[in-house]
Design an enzyme around this catalytic site. Structure first.
Site, short mmCIF file in Angstrom:
data_model
loop_
_atom_site.label_atom_id
_atom_site.label_comp_id
_atom_site.label_asym_id
_atom_site.label_seq_id
_atom_site.Cartn_x
_atom_site.Cartn_y
_atom_site.Cartn_z
N SER A 108 -3.27 -16.28 55.27
CA SER A 108 -4.50 -15.48 55.12
C SER A 108 -5.56 -16.07 54.19
O SER A 108 -6.67 -15.56 54.15
CB SER A 108 -4.15 -14.07 54.64
N LYS B 112 -11.13 -10.36 46.93
CA LYS B 112 -10.69 -9.66 48.13
C LYS B 112 -10.36 -8.21 47.78
O LYS B 112 -9.80 -7.94 46.69
CB LYS B 112 -9.45 -10.37 48.69
N SER C 253 -6.37 -13.00 56.94
CA SER C 253 -6.99 -11.75 56.60
C SER C 253 -8.09 -11.84 55.53
O SER C 253 -8.86 -10.90 55.39
CB SER C 253 -5.92 -10.76 56.12
#
Lengths: 487, 487
Positions: free
Chosen positions: A176, A77, A152
């Site tokens: 997330s 990420k 997210s």
């Protein structure tokens, strides 16, 4: 070529049945072909990845030892710092930011001979539940490109689901990792707070943030946990292994938990979509013949979790994000006449709506005269929620509940209603507030063919049992083997 | 206005830089005068994703200082973030201690001019990290040097117990002496290791009524002189202002002034106390500090006799003047040296004279402390004994001391080598006295006349004898012979 699990791929490479270069090439080819549509990546390190793969292959060919990930292509990420490429947090304020160091998890991945192929899209600074708050790119759900991948860590979940990497890392502050895993039909584990080092993870809510794996299988999650879990002297909140030893999460994975007591909270189903409730009921039915006992437990303060979370997370965020001011690095406004304007204009120009909203919320909550009413009160609620879970775990080994009230929603469906968006975190937030681990595993599909996730929560530092409980279910079902048709 | 009387009220905030090798929350070296931005790392630069790790030694130094200031040491303390935007503060928050300072409720005893001492209460002493430095160069921009960023600072706050500029200075000097004794700070003013911010106002009595003038905080003073002068200046200025405007203390009318070193005046910086909202909250990246019994006891064992107590002991036990005791205790190294030389058998007064009149001067010239000068405490004690038993006179002892420094030889050998052993043989000296008397009839007559010139003439004759013996004659013996011959 078939998209393999991380475990199968690393075994094949290590055994010489395939090569790291071949695996990386295949992933790069897929990225080239379909990521314009999926939008999972913010950056892809083609040259570097192939060079690294060749180096690992050379070692394997020479009969030298190779790390646990043996040259398998993984994604990270874009809120984890890498000394190579950009680390953007999907924010225009860090669009061209080059971190001068590797996050601890990135170092651990490299040490285990993972090949980092790229960095994935996300909600800006991890603030969001749909990846629609990315300041740089749109990511869609591989199962239905009109729908969000969740957030997210939407880029990481979409990349794993679409076969754009063998596995990925995400971060989870209020759900997330787990919610996008559920939306994209993959496995997502949020470890206990303190289990995985946060050093190099760009902070959103420091007391809640935790890095974890997004994978195709429970076994892959265990394999990645073996690589990333453990104490880090650079992170004062990472837990010493003398207090909570890190186990080999693969060792006992296939051994079912005997006399498993599953906690269920019936009252929570009211808020969820009927398809989600149905899938969950069916999942619980899978456990029963395995000797599991269902125990009704109560979480009296569950409903206050969202309110507490949005005070604590935003308070911490308002302080964590103060450093993005255009002075030392990142976007600097060209319109600024003095240093105060450098702050206000740089931030006004380059931070997104949701980030600004949360900074303002958090600033308000910490302001003198409001601190006690908001921040302090939220900390008290947090304690109550933690206590609720601790007492529930006196009666059961784990609690099973939905990951999200619905499956993946349409792009644009909730962007105008932040509160509606916040409410979709209802089931995931408590684990962050309490610091306990939680996993999301595929447990079915709704009428539109969108994946449904089941969430399993367990006591702090019991990831080994949590993974075994998840594995018990996975062995009985095939949901995790379904892949979206991406051509 | 002749009936106007006033009382001065001053409280002090003092920042003391602790002399740890590395910074408060990262491994960077604490070093003065290095190339700008060369003693920095991602952590003290406040890069995205970094985390602080507490420097345990800095905490120990702070506790040691707290103990010396008779403070209550917190058994559990924590770190708080203090938020404000400034270019020399990369994170835009400072890690400090808000409601649980490491030390609180102590006092410092300061010496007054009349020989008495006064207790000034210490409100609190807490640890925090320093900011960097803004350099305002030529042109339309400023530069930031972050070498100092993250240096451990002890912030000490006193109660407004000082009632003159002299007392304020005495406190500053005494504090410098204490932290140097403890070895927790170099307390070098030139390097900004101690910075002062006095809060000054007056209680004025006129016509039977009392008035308090508005409090003025003078910012960032870094010398004893500017500290004392600024308080003196403020006293005069506040009287004038009161007479002119009649302004008195109100809530919110505290102002901030800077010190103009050239014009020796304070200059208004901020008229009204801004309603600063630092939005303090506990730093989620650091764990609370537990000071247990064993740790505290271990630190306590490092406490030494403090300078004022030592000064008192030197005066009382050894009969030294207050002045000499002050000189010897100004630096711990000198006081330790003195103590050891006395313990090795040197008569205190003699050792004191050797050190204050010769040793310290030589040490200064060499640019170091007395202990690094060369001669051991035993050798100095030896030399003192040689003066006492008449082997050498005081002047010769000074010469020998200097040679000891130069050659490293022992004093007895040097006295022989340099022909400095006193002549005390009465027969030999008597012949020499006769020669001198014969050659100086006029002086002899002056002595015998017993008039005004007698004393001076006697001294002259003694000097002549000493000169003939190249200073080796024992002046006591010569004096006796002269007395006998001249009556």
């Amino acid at each position: 070529m078939e998209v393999l699990s991380l475990r199968a791929l690393r075994d094949n490479i290590a055994a010489g049945r395939t090569t790291s270069v071949e695996a990386v090439r295949m992933v790069l080819e897929r990225i080239g072909r379909i990521d314009t549509m999926v939008g999972a990546y913010i950056s892809v390190f083609e040259e570097q990845a192939l060079a690294r793969a060749a180096e690992i292959d050379g070692r394997i060919a020479a009969g030298l030892p190779v790390g646990a990930l043996a040259g398998a292509p993984v994604a990270v990420k874009d809120n984890m710092c890498t000394a190579f490429g950009a680390t953007t947090c999907a924010s225009r304020i860090l669009k061209n930011f080059q971190a001068p160091y590797d996050a601890t998890v990135v170092g651990r991945l490299s040490a285990a001979d993972a090949v980092i192929v790229g960095k994935t899209n996300m909600d800006e600074f991890a603030m969001g539940s749909s990846t629609e708050n990315s300041g740089l790119r749109r990511t869609v759900n591989p199962w239905d490109t009109g729908r969000v991948p969740g957030g997210s860590s939407g880029g990481s979940a979409a990349a794993v689901a679409a076969g754009l990497c063998a596995a990925a890392l995400g971060s989870d502050t209020g759900g997330s990792i787990r919610q996008p895993a559920a939306f994209c039909g993959v496995v997502g584990l949020k470890p206990t707070y303190g289990r995985v080092s946060r050093y190099g993870l760009v902070a959103y809510g420091s007391s809640l943030d935790q890095i974890g794996p997004l994978t195709r299988t429970v076994e892959d999650a265990a394999l990645l946990m073996n690589v990333i879990a453990g104490h880090d002297p650079s992170d004062s909140t990472s837990v010493c292994e003398s207090m909570a030893p890190v186990s080999d999460y693969l060792a006992d994975l296939d051994r079912p938990v005997e006399g498993l007591r599953i906690g269920v909270v019936s009252s929570l189903n009211a808020g969820a979509d009927p398809a989600v409730v149905k899938a969950l009921d069916e999942a619980l039915a899978v456990y029963r013949p395995l000797g599991a006992e269902l125990i009704e437990v109560e979480l009296p303060h569950f409903d206050y979790a969202i309110a507490a979370y949005y005070v604590i997370a935003t308070a911490e965020a308002s302080s964590n994000l103060a450093r993005y001011d255009g002075v030392h690095y990142g976007h600097r406004s060209k319109q600024a006449e003095d240093y105060v304007a450098v702050y206000s204009k740089s931030r006004a120009e380059a931070l997104g709506q949701e980030v600004k909203r949360r900074i303002m919320l958090g600033t308000y909550a910490l302001s003198s005269g409001y601190y006690d009413a908001y921040y302090l009160k939220a900390l008290k609620v947090r304690n109550l929620i933690r206590t609720d879970l601790v007492s529930a775990f006196e009666r059961c080994d784990c609690i099973i509940m939905p990951v999200a009230p619905t499956t993946a929603f349409n792009i644009g469906e909730k962007t105008d209603d932040p509160l509606q968006m916040y409410l979709s975190d209802i089931y995931t937030i408590s684990a962050n507030l309490a610091g306990i681990p939680g996993i999301s595993i595929p447990c079915g599909f709704d009428g539109r063919g969108m994946p449904i996730g089941m969430q399993i929560l367990s006591p702090a530092f019991s990831e080994d049992r949590l993974l075994r409980i998840a594995r018990m279910y996975e062995r009985q079902t095939q949901w995790h083997q379904r892949r979206p048709d991406m051509g | 206005m002749s009936d106007l009387q006033y009382k001065v009220v001053v409280g002090l905030e003092i920042h003391v830089q602790l002399c740890t090798k590395s910074k408060m929350f990262c491994g960077c070296a604490v070093e003065f005068g290095a190339e700008p931005n060369s003693r920095v790392c991602p952590v003290c630069l406040g890069m995205p994703g970094v985390l602080p790790v507490m420097n345990r030694l800095a905490v120990e130094y702070a506790i040691l200082a707290g103990l010396a200031l008779n403070c209550r040491i917190a058994r559990r303390t924590k770190w708080d973030r203090k938020s404000y935007y400034y270019p020399d503060l990369p994170k835009n928050y400072q890690i400090s201690q808000y409601d649980l300072p490491l030390s609180a409720e102590g006092y410092i005893e300061i010496p007054l001019d009349d020989g008495r001492t006064k207790k000034i209460r210490i409100t609190r002493a807490h640890l925090e990290e320093d900011a960097g430095k803004n350099l305002h160069a030529e042109g339309n921009y400023s530069q930031v040097d972050l070498n100092r960023t993250g240096t451990p600072l002890l912030e000490i706050v006193t109660e407004p117990d000082m009632s003159s500029a002299a007392e304020v200075r005495a406190l500053a000097v005494e504090l410098q002496r204490i932290v140097r004794y403890l070895g927790v700070s170099e307390a070098d003013m030139q390097k900004g290791h101690m910075r002062f911010e006095p809060n000054v106002n007056l209680i004025i009595t006129r016509g039977g009524r009392q008035y308090k003038t508005p409090i003025v905080e003078v910012k960032n003073l870094n010398s004893f002189r500017s500290l004392e002068r600024s308080v003196e200046y403020e006293i005069g200025r506040q009287i004038d202002e009161f007479l002119e405007t009649g302004r008195t203390l109100e809530i919110g009318n505290k102002s901030t002034r800077g010190w103009d070193d050239v014009r020796e005046i304070t200059v208004l910086q901020r008229e009204k106390e801004e309603a600063h909202d630092y939005r303090y909250f506990p730093d989620p990246d650091l764990v609370p500090v537990e000071v247990d019994e064993a740790w505290l006891a271990e630190i306590q064992s490092r406490l030494c006799e403090l300078p004022l107590a030592r000064q008192r002991r030197f005066a009382e036990e050894y009969g030294l003047s207050a002045y000499d005791a002050g000189v010897l205790t100004a630096e711990r190294e000198t006081a330790d040296f003195f103590d050891q030389a006395v313990r090795a058998g040197g008569e205190p007064k003699r050792v004191c004279n050797l050190l204050t009149q010769v040793g310290m001067k030589l040490a200064n010239e060499k640019g170091g402390g007395i202990a690094r000068l060369g001669p051991s405490t035993q050798a100095v004690a030896e030399l003192a004994k040689m003066i006492d038993d008449g082997t050498v006179n005081a002047t010769a002892a000074g010469t020998i001391f200097a040679e000891m420094v130069a050659t490293g030889k022992n004093p007895a050998a040097l006295a022989d080598e340099l022909n400095l052993v006193q002549k005390s043989d009465a027969g030999e000296l008597e012949a020499m006295v006769d020669e001198v008397l014969a050659a100086n009839a006029e002086a002899v007559a002056d002595v015998r006349s017993g008039g005004k010139k007698a004393g001076k003439a006697r001294g002259f004759l003694l000097g002549q004898v000493m000169q003939r013996t190249k200073g080796q004659a024992n002046p006591k013996v010569v004096s006796e012979i002269l007395g006998k011959k001249l009556g």
